[in-house]
Design a protein around this motif. Structure first.
Motif, PDB file in Angstrom:
ATOM      1  N   HIS A   1       9.301 -25.552  -3.585  1.00 30.01           N
ATOM      2  CA  HIS A   1       9.341 -24.119  -3.848  1.00 30.01           C
ATOM      3  C   HIS A   1       7.986 -23.512  -3.520  1.00 30.01           C
ATOM      4  O   HIS A   1       7.005 -24.205  -3.277  1.00 30.01           O
ATOM      5  CB  HIS A   1       9.707 -23.844  -5.309  1.00 30.01           C
ATOM      6  CG  HIS A   1       9.017 -24.756  -6.279  1.00 30.01           C
ATOM      7  ND1 HIS A   1       9.677 -25.696  -7.020  1.00 30.01           N
ATOM      8  CD2 HIS A   1       7.720 -24.884  -6.594  1.00 30.01           C
ATOM      9  CE1 HIS A   1       8.820 -26.364  -7.764  1.00 30.01           C
ATOM     10  NE2 HIS A   1       7.614 -25.871  -7.524  1.00 30.01           N
TER      11      HIS A   1
ATOM     12  N   ARG B   1      12.549 -20.891  -4.876  1.00 27.28           N
ATOM     13  CA  ARG B   1      13.168 -21.668  -3.798  1.00 27.28           C
ATOM     14  C   ARG B   1      13.725 -20.734  -2.732  1.00 27.28           C
ATOM     15  O   ARG B   1      14.004 -19.572  -2.993  1.00 27.28           O
ATOM     16  CB  ARG B   1      14.309 -22.544  -4.351  1.00 27.28           C
ATOM     17  CG  ARG B   1      13.798 -23.810  -5.048  1.00 27.28           C
ATOM     18  CD  ARG B   1      14.903 -24.531  -5.772  1.00 27.28           C
ATOM     19  NE  ARG B   1      16.033 -24.915  -4.925  1.00 27.28           N
ATOM     20  CZ  ARG B   1      16.073 -26.015  -4.178  1.00 27.28           C
ATOM     21  NH1 ARG B   1      15.044 -26.836  -4.137  1.00 27.28           N
ATOM     22  NH2 ARG B   1      17.157 -26.295  -3.466  1.00 27.28           N
ATOM     23  N   HIS B   2      13.891 -21.300  -1.518  1.00 22.57           N
ATOM     24  CA  HIS B   2      14.504 -20.596  -0.384  1.00 22.57           C
ATOM     25  C   HIS B   2      13.623 -19.466   0.142  1.00 22.57           C
ATOM     26  O   HIS B   2      14.117 -18.538   0.782  1.00 22.57           O
ATOM     27  CB  HIS B   2      15.902 -20.071  -0.741  1.00 22.57           C
ATOM     28  CG  HIS B   2      16.755 -21.066  -1.446  1.00 22.57           C
ATOM     29  ND1 HIS B   2      17.179 -22.228  -0.844  1.00 22.57           N
ATOM     30  CD2 HIS B   2      17.240 -21.106  -2.714  1.00 22.57           C
ATOM     31  CE1 HIS B   2      17.901 -22.938  -1.708  1.00 22.57           C
ATOM     32  NE2 HIS B   2      17.943 -22.276  -2.842  1.00 22.57           N
TER      33      HIS B   2
ATOM     34  N   ARG C   1      11.685 -20.114 -12.981  1.00 21.58           N
ATOM     35  CA  ARG C   1      12.206 -20.578 -11.696  1.00 21.58           C
ATOM     36  C   ARG C   1      13.158 -19.514 -11.159  1.00 21.58           C
ATOM     37  O   ARG C   1      13.829 -18.829 -11.940  1.00 21.58           O
ATOM     38  CB  ARG C   1      12.920 -21.924 -11.824  1.00 21.58           C
ATOM     39  CG  ARG C   1      12.020 -23.053 -12.304  1.00 21.58           C
ATOM     40  CD  ARG C   1      12.761 -24.379 -12.393  1.00 21.58           C
ATOM     41  NE  ARG C   1      11.920 -25.413 -12.958  1.00 21.58           N
ATOM     42  CZ  ARG C   1      11.068 -26.164 -12.265  1.00 21.58           C
ATOM     43  NH1 ARG C   1      10.979 -25.991 -10.941  1.00 21.58           N
ATOM     44  NH2 ARG C   1      10.335 -27.076 -12.848  1.00 21.58           N
TER      45      ARG C   1
ATOM     46  N   ASP D   1      15.537 -18.128  -7.376  1.00 22.55           N
ATOM     47  CA  ASP D   1      15.994 -18.254  -5.995  1.00 22.55           C
ATOM     48  C   ASP D   1      15.704 -16.951  -5.258  1.00 22.55           C
ATOM     49  O   ASP D   1      15.897 -15.858  -5.823  1.00 22.55           O
ATOM     50  CB  ASP D   1      17.502 -18.514  -5.937  1.00 22.55           C
ATOM     51  CG  ASP D   1      17.868 -19.943  -6.293  1.00 22.55           C
ATOM     52  OD1 ASP D   1      16.979 -20.813  -6.263  1.00 22.55           O
ATOM     53  OD2 ASP D   1      19.051 -20.173  -6.607  1.00 22.55           O
TER      54      ASP D   1
ATOM     55  N   ASP E   1      15.681 -28.579   0.524  1.00 21.69           N
ATOM     56  CA  ASP E   1      14.754 -27.533   0.113  1.00 21.69           C
ATOM     57  C   ASP E   1      14.348 -26.613   1.255  1.00 21.69           C
ATOM     58  O   ASP E   1      14.019 -25.450   1.032  1.00 21.69           O
ATOM     59  CB  ASP E   1      13.470 -28.162  -0.455  1.00 21.69           C
ATOM     60  CG  ASP E   1      13.757 -29.214  -1.497  1.00 21.69           C
ATOM     61  OD1 ASP E   1      14.213 -28.842  -2.583  1.00 21.69           O
ATOM     62  OD2 ASP E   1      13.522 -30.418  -1.219  1.00 21.69           O
TER      63      ASP E   1
ATOM     64  N   HIS F   1      20.958 -27.518  -7.451  1.00 24.37           N
ATOM     65  CA  HIS F   1      19.590 -27.846  -7.839  1.00 24.37           C
ATOM     66  C   HIS F   1      19.431 -27.767  -9.354  1.00 24.37           C
ATOM     67  O   HIS F   1      19.804 -26.774  -9.976  1.00 24.37           O
ATOM     68  CB  HIS F   1      18.627 -26.873  -7.154  1.00 24.37           C
ATOM     69  CG  HIS F   1      17.191 -27.105  -7.477  1.00 24.37           C
ATOM     70  ND1 HIS F   1      16.532 -28.264  -7.137  1.00 24.37           N
ATOM     71  CD2 HIS F   1      16.283 -26.313  -8.100  1.00 24.37           C
ATOM     72  CE1 HIS F   1      15.286 -28.182  -7.531  1.00 24.37           C
ATOM     73  NE2 HIS F   1      15.104 -27.012  -8.128  1.00 24.37           N
TER      74      HIS F   1
ATOM     75  N   HIS G   1      11.727 -31.496   0.511  1.00 26.30           N
ATOM     76  CA  HIS G   1      10.286 -31.388   0.284  1.00 26.30           C
ATOM     77  C   HIS G   1       9.592 -32.741   0.254  1.00 26.30           C
ATOM     78  O   HIS G   1       8.369 -32.818   0.198  1.00 26.30           O
ATOM     79  CB  HIS G   1      10.010 -30.645  -1.025  1.00 26.30           C
ATOM     80  CG  HIS G   1      10.261 -31.454  -2.262  1.00 26.30           C
ATOM     81  ND1 HIS G   1      11.495 -31.532  -2.870  1.00 26.30           N
ATOM     82  CD2 HIS G   1       9.438 -32.228  -3.016  1.00 26.30           C
ATOM     83  CE1 HIS G   1      11.416 -32.307  -3.937  1.00 26.30           C
ATOM     84  NE2 HIS G   1      10.179 -32.745  -4.050  1.00 26.30           N
TER      85      HIS G   1
END
Length: 376
Positions: free
Chosen positions: A32, A52-53, A75, A77, A105, A169, A360
């Motif tokens: 991330h 992430r992303h 966390r 997205d 990832d 995830h 990752h």
């Protein structure tokens, strides 16, 4: 979004599902990037969010997937890209992305940039945990198809209707899939340099088809074994490294492979014959009671958590000329490199390999040697 993250104690009101627009900062260990959102409870610099992303330098809209008011970080997205990085590409897999399969990832990242991100993570971990500034280049490895079709072993979740699935995830939730584009059509070949290895069904063997050859070649190159040198192979598995190091050392000196898994040890004895002693048991316990004489060369390939202090100190107690450390986790490697440094062993060479494209994960091989009076 329906999520079932790892359980932890709630610290105030949940912020899951809330949307923010953020500027994405650097990559962090774990697949991330780091961003901050303005939030009154987190101080003037904003709340840290692991996204992430996304890619460094992008402007994105995020949805919080884990986090409460009292957490140090959240966390999230990235669900919409407002300003895209030039390294962003369309993911080849239809199941990659927010609230989908969690296996990859970096499918949204061009392959060269994926390797740059991994190199940045390795550099950061060594700088932060080992106080070392190291130039890192993550090398491509033959055997995949533009980062796809390399997993020679793959596990799916069997669904009640007969289909297969992959987990999201940090979740037990399953996404039905038709196929995984990382899976190789070819089974694993347990052969390196013309030498066949016996491996149990489901036993450990590198999943990237190019990994065993490149790791053996790198360990041999870094250690440069000489005839007559003794060898200690720790976390030896089925004896991959011990086989070639013992061969280079010749028939005389002692060669020992230590492995905790009994089935792997059984196969190691088949692979290594009488030339190498195979000891069964946790590495720290075996070294605490046996093989306490000096060894010239040590290779260790520990699990993701690393070797840790007890094993590192037992290794340096054997006073090896050189140590090759094969690591699948850069944070664990950096912590152990710092412990080696406490005992006078410095990092001399580091090579990194892209054995897990689209994820990752990165594999490193480090050479550590005794620091002389003119080396610091």
């Amino acid at each position: 979004m329906s999520r079932h993250p790892r359980a932890r104690r709630a610290r105030g009101r949940s912020r899951v599902g809330e949307r923010f627009t953020v500027e994405v900062g650097g990559v962090a260990h774990g697949g991330h990037c780091v961003a901050r959102v303005a939030d009154g409870d987190s101080g003037e610099d904003g709340r840290v969010v692991f996204v992430r992303h996304a890619l460094p330098g992008e402007s994105v809209e995020i949805v919080v997937t884990e986090g409460t008011e009292g957490d140090r970080f959240w966390r999230a997205d990235a669900v919409a890209v407002l300003t895209a990085s030039p390294d962003r590409v369309d993911a080849p897999c239809p199941y990659a992305g927010p609230d989908a399969c969690g296996g990859c990832d970096f499918q949204h990242v061009a392959l060269p940039a994926q390797r740059d991100l991994k190199a940045a993570v390795v550099r950061e971990q060594l700088a932060r945990l080992a106080r070392l500034e190291v130039d890192v280049d993550v090398e491509a490895v033959p055997g995949d198809d533009q980062g796809l079709h390399w997993r020679t072993r793959q596990r799916y979740v069997a669904l009640p209707d007969g289909r297969i699935g992959m987990r999201k995830h940090r979740s037990h939730e399953v996404v039905p899939v038709d196929e995984c584009l990382l899976e190789s059509a070819e089974p694993p070949r347990h052969e390196v340099r013309g030498r066949a290895f016996s491996v149990a069904d489901g036993g450990f063997w590198q999943v990237h088809p190019g990994a065993p050859e490149v790791l053996v070649a790198t360990v041999l190159d870094l250690l440069a074994p000489q005839p007559g040198e003794s060898v200690l192979d720790l976390y030896a598995g089925v004896g991959l490294f011990a086989a070639f190091l013992a061969e280079a050392a010749g028939p005389g000196p002692r060669a020992v492979a230590v492995e905790a898994d009994r089935e792997a040890c059984r196969h190691a004895r088949l692979n290594l014959g009488d030339r190498v002693e195979v000891a069964t048991g946790p590495v720290d316990r075996v070294l605490a009671t046996a093989y306490d004489e000096p060894f010239d060369l040590v290779v260790l390939d520990p699990p993701r958590e690393g070797a840790r202090r007890a094993v590192v100190e037992q290794v340096v107690d054997r006073a090896p000329r050189a140590v090759a450390y094969v690591a699948c986790d850069p944070a664990a490697l950096a912590r152990d490199v710092a412990i080696f440094a406490e005992h006078g062993y410095g990092l001399r060479t580091l090579r990194a390999f892209d054995l897990f494209p689209m994820t990752h994960h990165v594999e490193c091989v480090a050479l550590l040697t005794k620091t002389g009076p003119d080396l610091r």
